[in-house]
Design a protein around this motif. Structure first.
Motif, PDB file in Angstrom:
ATOM      1  N   GLU A 245      16.825  26.021  59.838  1.00  0.00           N
ATOM      2  CA  GLU A 245      15.847  25.154  59.191  1.00  0.00           C
ATOM      3  C   GLU A 245      16.556  23.979  58.529  1.00  0.00           C
ATOM      4  O   GLU A 245      17.516  24.166  57.779  1.00  0.00           O
ATOM      5  N   GLN A 246      16.094  22.766  58.805  1.00  0.00           N
ATOM      6  CA  GLN A 246      16.701  21.583  58.209  1.00  0.00           C
ATOM      7  C   GLN A 246      16.004  21.244  56.896  1.00  0.00           C
ATOM      8  O   GLN A 246      14.785  21.148  56.836  1.00  0.00           O
ATOM      9  N   VAL A 247      16.812  21.068  55.849  1.00  0.00           N
ATOM     10  CA  VAL A 247      16.308  20.791  54.512  1.00  0.00           C
ATOM     11  C   VAL A 247      16.818  19.418  54.082  1.00  0.00           C
ATOM     12  O   VAL A 247      18.023  19.164  54.077  1.00  0.00           O
ATOM     13  N   GLY A 248      15.905  18.512  53.725  1.00  0.00           N
ATOM     14  CA  GLY A 248      16.286  17.162  53.319  1.00  0.00           C
ATOM     15  C   GLY A 248      16.685  17.103  51.853  1.00  0.00           C
ATOM     16  O   GLY A 248      15.915  17.473  50.975  1.00  0.00           O
ATOM     17  N   ILE A 249      17.901  16.650  51.598  1.00  0.00           N
ATOM     18  CA  ILE A 249      18.420  16.524  50.241  1.00  0.00           C
ATOM     19  C   ILE A 249      18.458  15.052  49.836  1.00  0.00           C
ATOM     20  O   ILE A 249      18.984  14.215  50.575  1.00  0.00           O
ATOM     21  N   VAL A 250      17.914  14.744  48.678  1.00  0.00           N
ATOM     22  CA  VAL A 250      17.880  13.373  48.166  1.00  0.00           C
ATOM     23  C   VAL A 250      18.984  13.195  47.130  1.00  0.00           C
ATOM     24  O   VAL A 250      19.022  13.916  46.122  1.00  0.00           O
ATOM     25  N   ASN A 251      19.875  12.241  47.365  1.00  0.00           N
ATOM     26  CA  ASN A 251      20.968  11.968  46.433  1.00  0.00           C
ATOM     27  C   ASN A 251      20.623  10.919  45.393  1.00  0.00           C
ATOM     28  O   ASN A 251      21.114  10.958  44.269  1.00  0.00           O
ATOM     29  N   TYR A 252      19.794   9.955  45.768  1.00  0.00           N
ATOM     30  CA  TYR A 252      19.504   8.828  44.893  1.00  0.00           C
ATOM     31  C   TYR A 252      18.388   9.156  43.892  1.00  0.00           C
ATOM     32  O   TYR A 252      17.331   9.649  44.288  1.00  0.00           O
ATOM     33  N   PRO A 253      18.594   8.863  42.622  1.00  0.00           N
ATOM     34  CA  PRO A 253      17.533   9.031  41.631  1.00  0.00           C
ATOM     35  C   PRO A 253      16.439   7.996  41.842  1.00  0.00           C
ATOM     36  O   PRO A 253      16.605   7.031  42.594  1.00  0.00           O
ATOM     37  N   GLY A 254      15.308   8.191  41.159  1.00  0.00           N
ATOM     38  CA  GLY A 254      14.219   7.227  41.225  1.00  0.00           C
ATOM     39  C   GLY A 254      14.450   6.093  40.241  1.00  0.00           C
ATOM     40  O   GLY A 254      15.531   5.968  39.641  1.00  0.00           O
ATOM     41  N   GLU A 255      13.426   5.267  40.056  1.00  0.00           N
ATOM     42  CA  GLU A 255      13.558   4.112  39.170  1.00  0.00           C
ATOM     43  C   GLU A 255      13.727   4.512  37.705  1.00  0.00           C
ATOM     44  O   GLU A 255      14.138   3.688  36.883  1.00  0.00           O
ATOM     45  N   ASP A 256      13.424   5.766  37.364  1.00  0.00           N
ATOM     46  CA  ASP A 256      13.636   6.212  35.989  1.00  0.00           C
ATOM     47  C   ASP A 256      15.108   6.525  35.718  1.00  0.00           C
ATOM     48  O   ASP A 256      15.494   6.775  34.575  1.00  0.00           O
ATOM     49  N   LEU A 257      15.943   6.496  36.756  1.00  0.00           N
ATOM     50  CA  LEU A 257      17.384   6.724  36.638  1.00  0.00           C
ATOM     51  C   LEU A 257      17.708   8.072  35.986  1.00  0.00           C
ATOM     52  O   LEU A 257      18.665   8.186  35.215  1.00  0.00           O
ATOM     53  N   ASP A 258      16.934   9.078  36.319  1.00  0.00           N
ATOM     54  CA  ASP A 258      17.141  10.417  35.753  1.00  0.00           C
ATOM     55  C   ASP A 258      18.032  11.216  36.705  1.00  0.00           C
ATOM     56  O   ASP A 258      17.573  11.727  37.727  1.00  0.00           O
ATOM     57  N   LEU A 259      19.305  11.319  36.372  1.00  0.00           N
ATOM     58  CA  LEU A 259      20.248  12.023  37.233  1.00  0.00           C
ATOM     59  C   LEU A 259      19.962  13.523  37.278  1.00  0.00           C
ATOM     60  O   LEU A 259      20.124  14.165  38.324  1.00  0.00           O
ATOM     61  N   LEU A 260      19.522  14.091  36.168  1.00  0.00           N
ATOM     62  CA  LEU A 260      19.199  15.517  36.150  1.00  0.00           C
ATOM     63  C   LEU A 260      18.079  15.849  37.126  1.00  0.00           C
ATOM     64  O   LEU A 260      18.065  16.928  37.726  1.00  0.00           O
ATOM     65  N   ALA A 261      17.161  14.916  37.306  1.00  0.00           N
ATOM     66  CA  ALA A 261      16.042  15.153  38.215  1.00  0.00           C
ATOM     67  C   ALA A 261      16.509  15.337  39.647  1.00  0.00           C
ATOM     68  O   ALA A 261      15.860  16.035  40.432  1.00  0.00           O
ATOM     69  N   VAL A 262      17.628  14.725  40.019  1.00  0.00           N
ATOM     70  CA  VAL A 262      18.166  14.884  41.372  1.00  0.00           C
ATOM     71  C   VAL A 262      18.501  16.348  41.632  1.00  0.00           C
ATOM     72  O   VAL A 262      18.187  16.899  42.699  1.00  0.00           O
ATOM     73  N   TYR A 263      19.115  16.998  40.667  1.00  0.00           N
ATOM     74  CA  TYR A 263      19.483  18.405  40.809  1.00  0.00           C
ATOM     75  C   TYR A 263      18.243  19.306  40.789  1.00  0.00           C
ATOM     76  O   TYR A 263      18.144  20.256  41.586  1.00  0.00           O
ATOM     77  N   LYS A 264      17.319  19.000  39.899  1.00  0.00           N
ATOM     78  CA  LYS A 264      16.098  19.798  39.821  1.00  0.00           C
ATOM     79  C   LYS A 264      15.281  19.698  41.107  1.00  0.00           C
ATOM     80  O   LYS A 264      14.779  20.714  41.623  1.00  0.00           O
TER      81      LYS A 264
END
Length: 276
Positions: A245-264
Motif C-alpha cells: 500500500e502506498q502512503v503519501g507523506i507530506v513534508n512541507y508545512p502549511g501557511e501557518d508554518l506549524d512544523l509539529l503539524a507535519v508530524y501529527k
C-alpha cells in the motif's frame, strides 16, 4: 506574546512588479553597510524592526523551522500551494522582500538559490537550512537557528514540546502495528523520517530521481507492506503489482508554518493505513 506574522509574497500587478524591481536594485546597491551595526542581521534578536529578526524563507518548510526557532516575522516566497516547490520561479516582487530581511533561509537543492543570493546583496545574512524532518536533525536545526536569531529560549521551548509530542506519536503508531509487529516499509529518501517515527523496518529506499526498472525489481523483492512516498516529489505508483500500500507523506508545512503539524498529520495518515 507577539503573534507570528506570516506573509506569502505575491505579485498584484505589472506596476507593482516594476516598482519592486526598482526597490530590489536600490536595496542591493545600498546594502554594503556594516552587518554588525545596531539592528543588523548579526545583532540577533534586535532585528531591523526592533521586535526580533525579520526572516525571509524560500518555502514554508524553511519558514516553519524559523518559526519553531522563535522568529515571529517570517515572509515565505514560494506559496504553500506549489506542488513541487523546487520548480517555482521566484519573481522580482518575491525577491524584493529580501531587501528588508535580517536573515534569508534557503535550501541548497532549490535551483533558485542563486537568485536569492543575488537579491540578498550584503544586507541580509544568508542561512542554508538542512531540510530534514528526522527528529534528531530537526531538533538540532531549530536549536542552531535559535542561536543565530538570538531566540534560544523560544527554540528550547519548542524542542521540549516537540520531544513530548513526538514520543506520543511514536507510542500511538507502535500500538497500530498490524499484528503487533513492525511493518516492512520502502520509503522515498525524504520520507524515511516518517518510517523511523513509525518504528517500521525500512527495507529499501528510492528517489529523488526517477526509479529505474532494476530498482523497482529490487524493491519488490523486499516484499514491503507499505511504500511511504513523498507527496511533493512523487513519481506515481511505485510498486503497483507488489501488493504494497502506498502512503503519501507530506513534508512541507502549511501557511501557518506549524512544523509539529507535519508530524501529527503524517502519523495520522500512517495510522489510518495500518489500521484499515
Amino acid at each position: 506574546m507577539a503573534r507570528n506574522r506570516v506573509r506569502i509574497a505575491r505579485v498584484p500587478s505589472l506596476l507593482a512588479l516594476s516598482l519592486s524591481t526598482a526597490l530590489l536594485l536600490t536595496a542591493t546597491a545600498c546594502g554594503s553597510g556594516d552587518k554588525d551595526a545596531a539592528g543588523g542581521p548579526d545583532s540577533g534578536a534586535g532585528g531591523k524592526n526592533g521586535d526580533g529578526p525579520v526572516v525571509v524563507a524560500t518555502t514554508t518548510w524553511e519558514g516553519a523551522f524559523a518559526k519553531a526557532a522563535g522568529a515571529e516575522d517570517v515572509t515565505v516566497i514560494v506559496p504553500s500551494s506549489a506542488r513541487h516547490a523546487p520548480d517555482y520561479d521566484p519573481r522580482p516582487s518575491d525577491l524584493a522582500a529580501v531587501a528588508a530581511a535580517d536573515f534569508v533561509l534557503y535550501a541548497p537543492f532549490e535551483p533558485y538559490a542563486e537568485k536569492i543570493r543575488q537579491a540578498a546583496g550584503s544586507s541580509a545574512k544568508l542561512v542554508e537550512v538542512a531540510l530534514d524532518n528526522d527528529a534528531g536533525k530537526a531538533s538540532a536545526e531549530v536549536t542552531r537557528l535559535g542561536a543565530l536569531f538570538g531566540t534560544e529560549d523560544a527554540a528550547a521551548r519548542w524542542n521540549t514540546s516537540f520531544k513530548s509530542t513526538y514520543g506520543t506519536l511514536q507510542k500511538d503508531l507502535k500500538a497500530a502495528w498490524p499484528g503487533g509487529r513492525a511493518p516492512a516499509v520502502v520509503a522515498q529518501v525524504f520520507s524515511v523520517w516518517s518510517a523511523r517515527m513509525t518504528g517500521a523496518n525500512v527495507t529499501g529506499t528510492y528517489g529523488p530521481e526517477a526509479v529505474t526498472a532494476g530498482q523497482l525489481a529490487d524493491l519488490a523483492k523486499k516484499k514491503p507492506s507499505y511504500v511511504f512516498d513523498n507527496v511533493h516529489m512523487t513519481t506515481g505508483e511505485v510498486l503497483p503489482d507488489a501488493g504494497a500500500e502506498q502512503v503519501g507523506i507530506v513534508n512541507y508545512p502549511g501557511e501557518d508554518l506549524d512544523l509539529l503539524a507535519v508530524y501529527k498529520n503524517a502519523a495520522d495518515t500512517i495510522e489510518k493505513a495500518m489500521t484499515a
